[in-house]
Design a protein around this motif. Structure first.
Motif, PDB file in Angstrom:
ATOM      1  N   THR A  32      56.847  -6.110 154.784  1.00  0.00           N
ATOM      2  CA  THR A  32      55.820  -5.332 154.102  1.00  0.00           C
ATOM      3  C   THR A  32      54.728  -6.285 153.643  1.00  0.00           C
ATOM      4  OG1 THR A  32      57.013  -5.518 152.026  1.00  0.00           O
ATOM      5  CG2 THR A  32      57.405  -3.543 153.325  1.00  0.00           C
ATOM      6  N   THR A  33      53.530  -5.774 153.623  1.00  0.00           N
ATOM      7  CA  THR A  33      52.399  -6.596 153.229  1.00  0.00           C
ATOM      8  C   THR A  33      51.578  -5.824 152.208  1.00  0.00           C
ATOM      9  OG1 THR A  33      50.881  -5.724 154.886  1.00  0.00           O
ATOM     10  CG2 THR A  33      52.283  -7.571 155.561  1.00  0.00           C
ATOM     11  N   SER A  34      50.662  -6.515 151.608  1.00  0.00           N
ATOM     12  CA  SER A  34      49.762  -5.858 150.665  1.00  0.00           C
ATOM     13  C   SER A  34      48.561  -5.254 151.393  1.00  0.00           C
ATOM     14  CB  SER A  34      49.289  -6.860 149.609  1.00  0.00           C
ATOM     15  OG  SER A  34      48.630  -7.940 150.243  1.00  0.00           O
ATOM     16  N   ARG A  35      48.533  -5.399 152.697  1.00  0.00           N
ATOM     17  CA  ARG A  35      47.437  -4.842 153.495  1.00  0.00           C
ATOM     18  C   ARG A  35      47.594  -3.328 153.600  1.00  0.00           C
ATOM     19  NH1 ARG A  35      47.255  -9.307 158.316  1.00  0.00           N
ATOM     20  NH2 ARG A  35      46.778 -11.046 156.949  1.00  0.00           N
ATOM     21  N   SER A  36      46.506  -2.684 153.931  1.00  0.00           N
ATOM     22  CA  SER A  36      46.546  -1.227 154.019  1.00  0.00           C
ATOM     23  C   SER A  36      47.144  -0.720 155.332  1.00  0.00           C
ATOM     24  CB  SER A  36      45.144  -0.651 153.832  1.00  0.00           C
ATOM     25  OG  SER A  36      44.292  -1.115 154.856  1.00  0.00           O
ATOM     26  N   VAL A  37      47.327  -1.607 156.326  1.00  0.00           N
ATOM     27  CA  VAL A  37      47.906  -1.215 157.614  1.00  0.00           C
ATOM     28  C   VAL A  37      49.249  -1.922 157.792  1.00  0.00           C
ATOM     29  CG1 VAL A  37      47.597  -1.264 160.116  1.00  0.00           C
ATOM     30  CG2 VAL A  37      45.636  -0.827 158.631  1.00  0.00           C
ATOM     31  N   ASN A  38      50.271  -1.159 158.175  1.00  0.00           N
ATOM     32  CA  ASN A  38      51.601  -1.718 158.399  1.00  0.00           C
ATOM     33  C   ASN A  38      52.165  -1.226 159.721  1.00  0.00           C
ATOM     34  OD1 ASN A  38      52.412  -3.291 155.960  1.00  0.00           O
ATOM     35  ND2 ASN A  38      51.799  -1.397 154.973  1.00  0.00           N
ATOM     36  N   ARG A  39      53.131  -1.976 160.263  1.00  0.00           N
ATOM     37  CA  ARG A  39      53.817  -1.621 161.507  1.00  0.00           C
ATOM     38  C   ARG A  39      55.235  -1.171 161.167  1.00  0.00           C
ATOM     39  NH1 ARG A  39      51.466  -4.148 166.167  1.00  0.00           N
ATOM     40  NH2 ARG A  39      49.752  -5.473 165.531  1.00  0.00           N
ATOM     41  N   LEU A  40      55.636  -0.044 161.735  1.00  0.00           N
ATOM     42  CA  LEU A  40      56.992   0.464 161.528  1.00  0.00           C
ATOM     43  C   LEU A  40      57.690   0.633 162.875  1.00  0.00           C
ATOM     44  CD1 LEU A  40      56.372   3.281 158.893  1.00  0.00           C
ATOM     45  CD2 LEU A  40      57.331   1.021 158.495  1.00  0.00           C
ATOM     46  N   PRO A  41      58.554  -0.322 163.254  1.00  0.00           N
ATOM     47  CA  PRO A  41      59.330  -0.142 164.477  1.00  0.00           C
ATOM     48  C   PRO A  41      60.321   1.009 164.270  1.00  0.00           C
ATOM     49  CG  PRO A  41      59.556  -2.378 163.597  1.00  0.00           C
ATOM     50  CD  PRO A  41      58.828  -1.576 162.590  1.00  0.00           C
ATOM     51  N   SER A  42      60.385   1.921 165.232  1.00  0.00           N
ATOM     52  CA  SER A  42      61.212   3.112 165.090  1.00  0.00           C
ATOM     53  C   SER A  42      61.915   3.435 166.402  1.00  0.00           C
ATOM     54  CB  SER A  42      60.345   4.299 164.668  1.00  0.00           C
ATOM     55  OG  SER A  42      59.630   4.002 163.494  1.00  0.00           O
ATOM     56  N   VAL A  76      73.037   9.738 176.372  1.00  0.00           N
ATOM     57  CA  VAL A  76      72.199   9.299 175.261  1.00  0.00           C
ATOM     58  C   VAL A  76      71.047   8.468 175.820  1.00  0.00           C
ATOM     59  CG1 VAL A  76      72.116   8.004 173.094  1.00  0.00           C
ATOM     60  CG2 VAL A  76      74.206   9.241 173.724  1.00  0.00           C
ATOM     61  N   TYR A  77      69.830   8.852 175.428  1.00  0.00           N
ATOM     62  CA  TYR A  77      68.614   8.138 175.797  1.00  0.00           C
ATOM     63  C   TYR A  77      67.915   7.643 174.543  1.00  0.00           C
ATOM     64  CZ  TYR A  77      68.630   9.460 180.719  1.00  0.00           C
ATOM     65  OH  TYR A  77      68.934   9.580 182.053  1.00  0.00           O
ATOM     66  N   SER A  78      67.217   6.520 174.673  1.00  0.00           N
ATOM     67  CA  SER A  78      66.470   5.933 173.564  1.00  0.00           C
ATOM     68  C   SER A  78      64.988   5.909 173.894  1.00  0.00           C
ATOM     69  CB  SER A  78      66.950   4.499 173.319  1.00  0.00           C
ATOM     70  OG  SER A  78      66.128   3.863 172.366  1.00  0.00           O
ATOM     71  N   ILE A  79      64.184   6.284 172.889  1.00  0.00           N
ATOM     72  CA  ILE A  79      62.735   6.105 172.965  1.00  0.00           C
ATOM     73  C   ILE A  79      62.370   5.215 171.786  1.00  0.00           C
ATOM     74  CG2 ILE A  79      60.462   7.190 173.007  1.00  0.00           C
ATOM     75  CD1 ILE A  79      63.445   9.407 173.335  1.00  0.00           C
ATOM     76  N   ASN A  80      61.932   3.994 172.066  1.00  0.00           N
ATOM     77  CA  ASN A  80      61.511   3.080 171.008  1.00  0.00           C
ATOM     78  C   ASN A  80      60.005   3.212 170.842  1.00  0.00           C
ATOM     79  OD1 ASN A  80      64.133   2.039 170.652  1.00  0.00           O
ATOM     80  ND2 ASN A  80      63.834   0.724 172.419  1.00  0.00           N
ATOM     81  N   PHE A  81      59.564   3.236 169.584  1.00  0.00           N
ATOM     82  CA  PHE A  81      58.140   3.358 169.332  1.00  0.00           C
ATOM     83  C   PHE A  81      57.758   2.620 168.062  1.00  0.00           C
ATOM     84  CE2 PHE A  81      60.368   7.042 167.736  1.00  0.00           C
ATOM     85  CZ  PHE A  81      59.809   7.353 166.517  1.00  0.00           C
ATOM     86  N   GLU A  82      56.495   2.288 167.973  1.00  0.00           N
ATOM     87  CA  GLU A  82      55.967   1.572 166.819  1.00  0.00           C
ATOM     88  C   GLU A  82      54.825   2.389 166.233  1.00  0.00           C
ATOM     89  OE1 GLU A  82      55.285  -2.960 166.248  1.00  0.00           O
ATOM     90  OE2 GLU A  82      53.486  -2.122 167.179  1.00  0.00           O
ATOM     91  N   LEU A  83      54.891   2.586 164.923  1.00  0.00           N
ATOM     92  CA  LEU A  83      53.848   3.320 164.210  1.00  0.00           C
ATOM     93  C   LEU A  83      52.983   2.352 163.430  1.00  0.00           C
ATOM     94  CD1 LEU A  83      56.234   6.042 162.762  1.00  0.00           C
ATOM     95  CD2 LEU A  83      54.652   6.349 164.666  1.00  0.00           C
ATOM     96  N   LEU A  84      51.697   2.415 163.642  1.00  0.00           N
ATOM     97  CA  LEU A  84      50.749   1.677 162.797  1.00  0.00           C
ATOM     98  C   LEU A  84      50.277   2.658 161.740  1.00  0.00           C
ATOM     99  CD1 LEU A  84      48.599  -0.248 165.416  1.00  0.00           C
ATOM    100  CD2 LEU A  84      50.447  -1.125 164.012  1.00  0.00           C
ATOM    101  N   THR A  85      50.612   2.358 160.490  1.00  0.00           N
ATOM    102  CA  THR A  85      50.312   3.291 159.405  1.00  0.00           C
ATOM    103  C   THR A  85      49.277   2.729 158.467  1.00  0.00           C
ATOM    104  OG1 THR A  85      52.070   2.441 157.981  1.00  0.00           O
ATOM    105  CG2 THR A  85      52.646   4.223 159.490  1.00  0.00           C
ATOM    106  N   GLU A  86      48.587   3.636 157.805  1.00  0.00           N
ATOM    107  CA  GLU A  86      47.582   3.243 156.820  1.00  0.00           C
ATOM    108  C   GLU A  86      47.980   3.832 155.474  1.00  0.00           C
ATOM    109  OE1 GLU A  86      42.893   2.970 157.035  1.00  0.00           O
ATOM    110  OE2 GLU A  86      43.602   5.043 157.016  1.00  0.00           O
ATOM    111  N   VAL A  87      47.995   2.980 154.476  1.00  0.00           N
ATOM    112  CA  VAL A  87      48.373   3.417 153.135  1.00  0.00           C
ATOM    113  C   VAL A  87      47.167   4.018 152.440  1.00  0.00           C
ATOM    114  CG1 VAL A  87      49.279   2.690 150.919  1.00  0.00           C
ATOM    115  CG2 VAL A  87      50.118   1.644 153.007  1.00  0.00           C
TER     116      VAL A  87
END
Length: 118
Positions: free
Chosen positions: A41-51, A107-118
């Motif tokens: 986690t960072t103090s920046r307004s944009v973060n990456r969430l691997p999901s 069982v199948y996996s879909i990996n994705f990354e979310l770039l979020t803005e706080v």
């Protein structure tokens, strides 16, 4: 973002039963789970969430089809809300066959990354 917010989003978008983090013993054969992996986690307004979304189904073709539906929708999706969190960009990897579990479900996996803005 909380995993339950992402679960609710996925349920509403894909008309499929999803659960947070693991399959409960009462989960139907044709269901999925959603995970959010730890990331710095960072103090920046944009973060990456691997999901990850795991989709299981008694019919391999149906599991694969649902996985591709999710992938096609998420692969470069921009500017949407997941609960109270604004997602700037979602990037997804193509579905990957994981296993046929002890009960014969694919069982199948879909990996994705979310770039979020706080």
């Amino acid at each position: 973002m909380r995993v339950i917010d992402l679960v609710r989003f996925m349920k509403s978008e894909y008309s499929y039963e999803f659960y947070p983090n693991e399959f409960p013993s009462t989960a139907p054969d044709n269901s999925g789970i959603i995970r959010i992996f730890p990331s710095p986690t960072t103090s920046r307004s944009v973060n990456r969430l691997p999901s990850q979304a795991l989709v299981r189904h008694v019919d391999m073709a149906e599991a694969e089809a649902k996985s591709w539906e999710i992938y096609e929708s998420l692969r470069m999706r921009t500017d949407f809300m997941v609960g109270p969190t604004r997602v700037i960009l979602c990037r997804a990897s193509q579905p990957l066959f994981v296993e046929r579990d002890a009960n014969g479900r694919s069982v199948y996996s879909i990996n994705f990354e979310l770039l979020t803005e706080v």
